[in-house]
Design an enzyme around this catalytic site. Structure first.
Site, PDB file in Angstrom:
ATOM      1  N   LYS A  12      55.873   6.263 -19.172  1.00  0.00           N
ATOM      2  CA  LYS A  12      56.206   7.459 -18.909  1.00  0.00           C
ATOM      3  C   LYS A  12      56.914   8.148 -20.438  1.00  0.00           C
ATOM      4  O   LYS A  12      57.740   7.506 -21.022  1.00  0.00           O
ATOM      5  CB  LYS A  12      57.399   7.931 -17.934  1.00  0.00           C
ATOM      6  CG  LYS A  12      58.099   8.909 -17.695  1.00  0.00           C
ATOM      7  CD  LYS A  12      59.041   8.905 -16.435  1.00  0.00           C
ATOM      8  CE  LYS A  12      59.917  10.102 -16.498  1.00  0.00           C
ATOM      9  NZ  LYS A  12      61.089  10.357 -17.404  1.00  0.00           N
TER      10      LYS A  12
ATOM     11  N   GLY B  16      58.628  15.690 -17.359  1.00  0.00           N
ATOM     12  CA  GLY B  16      58.625  17.121 -17.094  1.00  0.00           C
ATOM     13  C   GLY B  16      59.457  17.850 -18.194  1.00  0.00           C
ATOM     14  O   GLY B  16      59.307  18.889 -18.922  1.00  0.00           O
TER      15      GLY B  16
ATOM     16  N   TYR C  54      60.855   6.323 -25.162  1.00  0.00           N
ATOM     17  CA  TYR C  54      61.203   7.703 -25.752  1.00  0.00           C
ATOM     18  C   TYR C  54      61.807   7.169 -27.169  1.00  0.00           C
ATOM     19  O   TYR C  54      62.699   6.428 -27.322  1.00  0.00           O
ATOM     20  CB  TYR C  54      62.620   8.239 -25.153  1.00  0.00           C
ATOM     21  CG  TYR C  54      62.162   8.655 -23.734  1.00  0.00           C
ATOM     22  CD1 TYR C  54      60.933   8.951 -23.259  1.00  0.00           C
ATOM     23  CD2 TYR C  54      63.209   8.676 -22.905  1.00  0.00           C
ATOM     24  CE1 TYR C  54      60.750   9.520 -22.085  1.00  0.00           C
ATOM     25  CE2 TYR C  54      63.003   9.117 -21.598  1.00  0.00           C
ATOM     26  CZ  TYR C  54      61.580   9.375 -21.340  1.00  0.00           C
ATOM     27  OH  TYR C  54      61.467   9.965 -20.041  1.00  0.00           O
TER      28      TYR C  54
END
Length: 239
Positions: A174, A199, A143
């Site tokens: 991810k 999500g 991230y």
């Protein structure tokens, strides 16, 4: 090459994520979904390809997880939402502990752009080496956060995150995706490292389903989804 067969079905992935209690506090929960058994039941009945827990839940609910026969992914690091400075998420669970708890894969978050990114990259290096020596897949949550991302576009950062997943030896990366039009290039940037999309924040169901369709058309192998499922009124129908 590490096999992903234990945490994918026909090359696709749908992971039920439940590490939000650590990352966000209990603000995401109600009387029903605050209970990990409720999440395990959704994962079992929804036939998810894996469930994601921090080590405490994986340990305390180990019997229930094993009975569900849903593959377990243990998140090895984490941080609270209370500290607002440059993000740093340190390792809290070892690969050895994860294997003992029955994990079929391990995950680790790296905040690229943070002044502390080298600490997390070094921890990931050691995790990846030990996990692969035990034939255990490694998922890198990557991230972009912190001062280093200033002035960079979301599409550029998404592709960069995916590329880093490939370069550091992750089996799956991810990532968050704010605009699916950027995703195809990001997936290409990951090469043979598979891409799973987080999500994210709660969305209305129509938007969620349309986004999922676009994600799967991009070449990503699936989603790691939490609140959008276990906060839903009918999580199994949505699944």
């Amino acid at each position: 090459m590490i096999s992903l067969n234990k945490i994918t079905k026909k090359g696709k992935a749908l992971y039920l994520a439940y590490d939000q209690g650590f990352e966000h506090g209990p603000i995401d929960f109600n009387d029903k979904n605050v209970d990990p058994n409720y999440i395990i039941d959704i994962a079992k009945k929804g036939k998810y390809t894996a469930i994601i827990f921090q080590k405490g839940i994986a340990e305390k609910y180990n019997i229930e997880i094993k009975k569900s026969k849903i593959p377990l992914i243990i998140k090895l690091n984490g941080k609270t939402s209370l500290h607002k400075e440059e993000p740093l998420s340190r390792q809290l669970c070892s690969v050895k502990e994860a294997i003992k708890l029955g994990a079929k894969a391990v995950g680790y978050t790296i905040y690229i752009g943070s002044i502390h990114e080298t600490i997390m990259l070094k921890e990931f290096e050691n995790i990846q080496r030990e996990a692969h020596s035990n034939n255990l897949p490694v998922i890198a949550w990557i991230y972009p956060r912190g001062k280093g991302i200033k002035g960079k576009s979301s599409g550029e950062l998404l592709a960069y995150a995916c590329r880093i997943g490939l370069e550091i030896g992750a089996d799956i990366v991810k990532v968050h995706c704010s605009d699916t039009k950027d995703l195809k290039w990001a997936v290409s940037s990951a090469g043979k490292t598979k891409v799973v999309i987080a999500g994210g924040n709660k969305e209305d169901e129509r938007t969620l389903l349309n986004t999922a369709k676009e994600i799967m058309q991009s070449g990503a192998i699936g989603l790691a989804i939490g609140r959008n499922i276990w906060q839903a009124d009918k999580p199994l129908e949505l699944t």
